[in-house]
Design an enzyme around this catalytic site. Structure first.
Site, PDB file in Angstrom:
ATOM      1  N   HIS A  67       2.733 -19.170 -19.298  1.00  0.00           N
ATOM      2  CA  HIS A  67       1.813 -18.027 -19.413  1.00  0.00           C
ATOM      3  C   HIS A  67       1.190 -17.967 -20.791  1.00  0.00           C
ATOM      4  O   HIS A  67       0.161 -17.346 -20.985  1.00  0.00           O
ATOM      5  CB  HIS A  67       2.528 -16.713 -19.067  1.00  0.00           C
ATOM      6  CG  HIS A  67       3.482 -16.255 -20.123  1.00  0.00           C
ATOM      7  ND1 HIS A  67       4.687 -16.883 -20.359  1.00  0.00           N
ATOM      8  CD2 HIS A  67       3.414 -15.245 -21.026  1.00  0.00           C
ATOM      9  CE1 HIS A  67       5.308 -16.261 -21.350  1.00  0.00           C
ATOM     10  NE2 HIS A  67       4.560 -15.275 -21.771  1.00  0.00           N
ATOM     11  N   LYS A  72       7.501 -23.756 -26.122  1.00  0.00           N
ATOM     12  CA  LYS A  72       8.304 -24.124 -27.290  1.00  0.00           C
ATOM     13  C   LYS A  72       9.783 -24.024 -27.014  1.00  0.00           C
ATOM     14  O   LYS A  72      10.219 -23.113 -26.322  1.00  0.00           O
ATOM     15  CB  LYS A  72       7.919 -23.162 -28.432  1.00  0.00           C
ATOM     16  CG  LYS A  72       8.600 -23.385 -29.721  1.00  0.00           C
ATOM     17  CD  LYS A  72       7.589 -23.560 -30.840  1.00  0.00           C
ATOM     18  CE  LYS A  72       8.177 -24.200 -32.081  1.00  0.00           C
ATOM     19  NZ  LYS A  72       9.009 -25.357 -31.855  1.00  0.00           N
ATOM     20  N   LYS A  96      12.843 -14.930 -25.245  1.00  0.00           N
ATOM     21  CA  LYS A  96      13.024 -14.812 -26.697  1.00  0.00           C
ATOM     22  C   LYS A  96      11.659 -14.710 -27.394  1.00  0.00           C
ATOM     23  O   LYS A  96      11.452 -13.852 -28.243  1.00  0.00           O
ATOM     24  CB  LYS A  96      13.762 -16.087 -27.161  1.00  0.00           C
ATOM     25  CG  LYS A  96      14.464 -15.963 -28.466  1.00  0.00           C
ATOM     26  CD  LYS A  96      15.194 -17.254 -28.798  1.00  0.00           C
ATOM     27  CE  LYS A  96      16.358 -17.532 -27.871  1.00  0.00           C
ATOM     28  NZ  LYS A  96      17.159 -18.693 -28.302  1.00  0.00           N
ATOM     29  N   ASP A 101       7.483 -11.400 -30.178  1.00  0.00           N
ATOM     30  CA  ASP A 101       6.027 -11.542 -30.244  1.00  0.00           C
ATOM     31  C   ASP A 101       5.594 -12.872 -30.849  1.00  0.00           C
ATOM     32  O   ASP A 101       4.696 -12.906 -31.709  1.00  0.00           O
ATOM     33  CB  ASP A 101       5.403 -10.375 -31.035  1.00  0.00           C
ATOM     34  CG  ASP A 101       5.429  -9.087 -30.233  1.00  0.00           C
ATOM     35  OD1 ASP A 101       5.425  -9.160 -28.984  1.00  0.00           O
ATOM     36  OD2 ASP A 101       5.477  -8.007 -30.857  1.00  0.00           O
ATOM     37  N   LYS A 108      12.673 -26.316 -23.161  1.00  0.00           N
ATOM     38  CA  LYS A 108      13.882 -26.873 -23.793  1.00  0.00           C
ATOM     39  C   LYS A 108      14.033 -28.321 -23.374  1.00  0.00           C
ATOM     40  O   LYS A 108      13.623 -28.712 -22.275  1.00  0.00           O
ATOM     41  CB  LYS A 108      15.132 -26.097 -23.353  1.00  0.00           C
ATOM     42  CG  LYS A 108      16.286 -26.213 -24.318  1.00  0.00           C
ATOM     43  CD  LYS A 108      16.077 -25.296 -25.495  1.00  0.00           C
ATOM     44  CE  LYS A 108      17.225 -25.268 -26.464  1.00  0.00           C
ATOM     45  NZ  LYS A 108      17.072 -24.175 -27.423  1.00  0.00           N
ATOM     46  N   SER A 364       9.717 -21.260 -36.726  1.00  0.00           N
ATOM     47  CA  SER A 364       9.023 -22.419 -36.145  1.00  0.00           C
ATOM     48  C   SER A 364       7.559 -22.081 -35.894  1.00  0.00           C
ATOM     49  O   SER A 364       6.666 -22.904 -36.098  1.00  0.00           O
ATOM     50  CB  SER A 364       9.668 -22.823 -34.819  1.00  0.00           C
ATOM     51  OG  SER A 364      10.745 -23.693 -35.050  1.00  0.00           O
TER      52      SER A 364
HETATM   53  P1  NAD Z   1      24.967 -27.538 -34.805  1.00  0.00           P
HETATM   54  O1  NAD Z   1      25.128 -28.811 -34.083  1.00  0.00           O
HETATM   55  O2  NAD Z   1      24.366 -27.566 -36.169  1.00  0.00           O
HETATM   56  O3  NAD Z   1      26.363 -26.748 -34.936  1.00  0.00           O
HETATM   57  C1  NAD Z   1      27.249 -26.469 -33.891  1.00  0.00           C
HETATM   58  C2  NAD Z   1      28.658 -26.388 -34.477  1.00  0.00           C
HETATM   59  O4  NAD Z   1      29.562 -25.927 -33.477  1.00  0.00           O
HETATM   60  C3  NAD Z   1      29.179 -27.743 -34.959  1.00  0.00           C
HETATM   61  O5  NAD Z   1      29.695 -27.599 -36.270  1.00  0.00           O
HETATM   62  C4  NAD Z   1      30.286 -28.077 -33.937  1.00  0.00           C
HETATM   63  O6  NAD Z   1      31.338 -28.864 -34.487  1.00  0.00           O
HETATM   64  C5  NAD Z   1      30.767 -26.693 -33.546  1.00  0.00           C
HETATM   65  N1  NAD Z   1      31.444 -26.648 -32.235  1.00  0.00           N
HETATM   66  C6  NAD Z   1      31.145 -27.330 -31.107  1.00  0.00           C
HETATM   67  N2  NAD Z   1      31.981 -26.993 -30.095  1.00  0.00           N
HETATM   68  C7  NAD Z   1      32.822 -26.071 -30.607  1.00  0.00           C
HETATM   69  C8  NAD Z   1      33.916 -25.330 -30.064  1.00  0.00           C
HETATM   70  N3  NAD Z   1      34.287 -25.465 -28.796  1.00  0.00           N
HETATM   71  N4  NAD Z   1      34.559 -24.461 -30.873  1.00  0.00           N
HETATM   72  C9  NAD Z   1      34.184 -24.287 -32.154  1.00  0.00           C
HETATM   73  N5  NAD Z   1      33.163 -24.966 -32.729  1.00  0.00           N
HETATM   74  C10 NAD Z   1      32.492 -25.844 -31.966  1.00  0.00           C
HETATM   75  O7  NAD Z   1      24.107 -26.611 -33.814  1.00  0.00           O
HETATM   76  P2  NAD Z   1      23.233 -25.343 -34.178  1.00  0.00           P
HETATM   77  O8  NAD Z   1      21.815 -25.773 -34.361  1.00  0.00           O
HETATM   78  O9  NAD Z   1      23.911 -24.553 -35.243  1.00  0.00           O
HETATM   79  O10 NAD Z   1      23.267 -24.551 -32.789  1.00  0.00           O
HETATM   80  C11 NAD Z   1      24.392 -23.767 -32.419  1.00  0.00           C
HETATM   81  C12 NAD Z   1      23.988 -22.817 -31.289  1.00  0.00           C
HETATM   82  O11 NAD Z   1      22.897 -22.010 -31.713  1.00  0.00           O
HETATM   83  C13 NAD Z   1      23.532 -23.492 -30.001  1.00  0.00           C
HETATM   84  O12 NAD Z   1      23.902 -22.665 -28.908  1.00  0.00           O
HETATM   85  C14 NAD Z   1      22.016 -23.477 -30.126  1.00  0.00           C
HETATM   86  O13 NAD Z   1      21.372 -23.548 -28.858  1.00  0.00           O
HETATM   87  C15 NAD Z   1      21.823 -22.137 -30.785  1.00  0.00           C
HETATM   88  N6  NAD Z   1      20.551 -21.975 -31.506  1.00  0.00           N
HETATM   89  C16 NAD Z   1      20.192 -22.833 -32.486  1.00  0.00           C
HETATM   90  C17 NAD Z   1      18.983 -22.629 -33.179  1.00  0.00           C
HETATM   91  C18 NAD Z   1      18.576 -23.496 -34.347  1.00  0.00           C
HETATM   92  O14 NAD Z   1      17.582 -23.144 -35.019  1.00  0.00           O
HETATM   93  N7  NAD Z   1      19.287 -24.558 -34.673  1.00  0.00           N
HETATM   94  C19 NAD Z   1      18.140 -21.573 -32.811  1.00  0.00           C
HETATM   95  C20 NAD Z   1      18.542 -20.708 -31.793  1.00  0.00           C
HETATM   96  C21 NAD Z   1      19.760 -20.914 -31.157  1.00  0.00           C
END
Ligand code: NAD
Length: 472
Positions: A67, A72, A96, A101, A108, A364
């Protein structure tokens, strides 16, 4: 439970949340079905050379809602990835973006690998080949679909994606806007790396400043002095912990892949990071107690629990044992719908992912704007602003007869640079969005922030669809 089941459950949870909010809204059923449906999913199986042989890599990209364009969403490298997980994550991106906005639809991508098992060389080949597959299917481009980092990926992978796209599209002047989360020298923006964690901080701080919300949870106002636990010390978790600590909150527990630790007197985050770098583990940190398992970390008594690792972490199995007052979903989908009902019954506030971790996509968006405008934020006005403040201070000095100190002048007479503007834009976004959610909750008599967040998103997307009409 297999990864496929986990993905299915995650998607079912997202659908459940949508349906719950849709039932409160008064939009026509057909329109709601269109908002809920995932518009397109593409799946790939491509070969990559590994150690002299070949390996077939499985990958996906889902575009949930067109839409608004571009769509992204991040790219995840995870051996547990599945098509349902990718669709669920793309769906969350649509809502999100609407909540904060950001004028994008949701998407994804995922590559089903354990990134830790591959050399940098192989990861580069996988990333470039995946990008090429996206180009062939028209699933990437600054006006079409703009990926970003997610679990298991970062600025390095984003640079490989940008370079591959640029190699295939040398004539596109805005080609660098095909991906965000790049390093600053590669066209990234200052503040992107920490954006999600910083957004989690701004949003939580705002909630903690609300006397009404804190009273309902039996807590006093303000983030300072509140205890918190982090699950996952990756990009999001580390930065959230850093800003919470700087804001005066006390880190009392950490859960990581290798296990969890607890110290009610407070864990020094930088000491912990140095210890993990040296020993490869968070365990055995001086002063902290090792807990029996990584899951045990989630059950530590604290004010704020921040799951920042992966989805499906708080389930019907462990929800009863969660003893935080707030669960702040820094990760996507860490609380299942079954678990949320239990947490709500226990009086625990769940701050939903589609609001609280939207800092990443917000910044972003700023990076994409920077790429399209081909100029660093603040470059044109910083010195002008500084000069204007200097002139104002000269008048103040003349009128009051008091000479300001160098320090006083430095604090006031400065222009905003890129990082200042990004932080300010993110802070404004998180604060405004939170108040919008509260207003929706009050307007529609909803007692749950997630339903309020879904409702807010549905309303905005519905307006978009109704005004655009249906083609042809
Ligand atoms: P990342 O890979 O940098 O970090 C994830 C961390 O979680 C790692 O250190 C890993 O060892 C740890 N981990 C994995 N399984 C685990 C468990 N069972 N118990 C404890 N620790 C565990 O990833 P990220 O970019 O920080 O993303 C983390 C979450 O945030 C994801 O759900 C992602 O979709 C969400 N997210 C990320 C962003 C972003 O900008 N990177 C934005 C929005 C949402």
């Amino acid at each position: 439970m297999t990864a496929i089941d986990e993905g299915r459950n995650f998607l079912a949870s997202v659908d459940h949340y949508f349906n719950k909010a849709a039932a409160v809204s008064n939009h026509p059923t057909g329109l709601l079905s269109q908002i809920r449906a995932c518009n397109s999913v593409v799946s790939f199986n491509f070969p990559v050379r590994v150690d002299g042989g070949f390996e077939v890599i499985q990958a996906w990209r889902a575009e949930h809602s067109n839409h608004k364009l571009p769509v992204k969403g991040g790219i995840r490298y995870s051996e547990n990835a599945s098509v349902d997980e990718v669709i669920a994550l793309a769906t969350l991106m649509t809502y999100k973006c609407a909540i904060v906005d950001v004028p994008f639809g949701g998407a994804k991508g995922a590559v089903k690998i354990d990134a830790k098992k591959y050399s940098a060389d192989t990861l580069e080949r996988i990333t470039r080949r995946y990008t090429h597959e996206l180009i062939k299917k028209n699933f990437i481009g600054p006006a079409i679909d703009v990926p970003a980092p997610d679990y298991g990926t970062g600025a390095r992978e984003m640079a490989w994606i940008a370079d591959t796209y640029l190699a295939m599209h040398p004539e596109q002047i805005d080609a660098l806007g095909c991906v965000t989360g790049k390093s600053v020298p590669q066209g990234g923006i200052r503040g992107r790396k920490e954006a999600t964690g910083l957004g989690v901080f701004y949003g939580t701080r705002e909630i903690c400043d609300s006397a009404e919300d804190m009273q309902a949870l039996g807590m006093t106002r303000g983030l300072a002095g509140k205890t918190f636990v982090i699950q996952g010390l990756g990009n999001v978790g580390y930065h959230a912990a850093k800003f919470f600590t700087e804001g005066g909150a006390v880190l009392v527990g950490v859960s990581e892949f290798e296990g969890s630790i607890h110290d009610p007197n407070g864990i020094d985050l930088e000491k912990l990071m140095a210890h993990r770098k040296e020993t490869g583990s968070i365990l055995d940190l001086a002063g902290a107690q090792n807990l029996a398992s990584r899951e045990a970390g989630l059950e530590i008594e604290c004010d704020i629990l921040i799951p920042a690792a992966l989805e499906n972490q708080i389930t019907e199995e462990n929800a009863q044992r969660i003893s935080a007052k707030m669960v702040v979903e820094a990760a996507n989908g860490p609380v299942t719908s079954g678990a949320e009902a239990i947490l709500q019954q226990k009086g625990i506030m769940v701050v939903p992912d589609i609001y609280i971790n939207a800092g990443g996509v917000t910044v972003s968006y700023f990076e994409w704007l920077k790429n399209l405008s081909h100029v660093r934020f603040g470059r044109m006005e910083k010195r002008f602003e500084q000069g204007a403040f200097e002139r104002l201070l000269d008048i103040v000095e003349k009128e009051t007869g008091r000479k300001l100190s160098e320090d006083e002048r430095r604090v006031v007479a400065r222009g905003a640079d890129e990082a200042d503007l990004v932080y300010s834009g993110l802070e404004e976004t998180m604060i405004t969005a939170y108040h919008e959610l509260r207003e929706t909750a009050k307007r529609d008599g909803v007692d749950n922030l997630r339903t309020a967040a879904f409702l807010t998103a549905i309303d905005k997307i519905a307006v978009s669809y109704m005004e655009l009409g249906v083609f042809p």
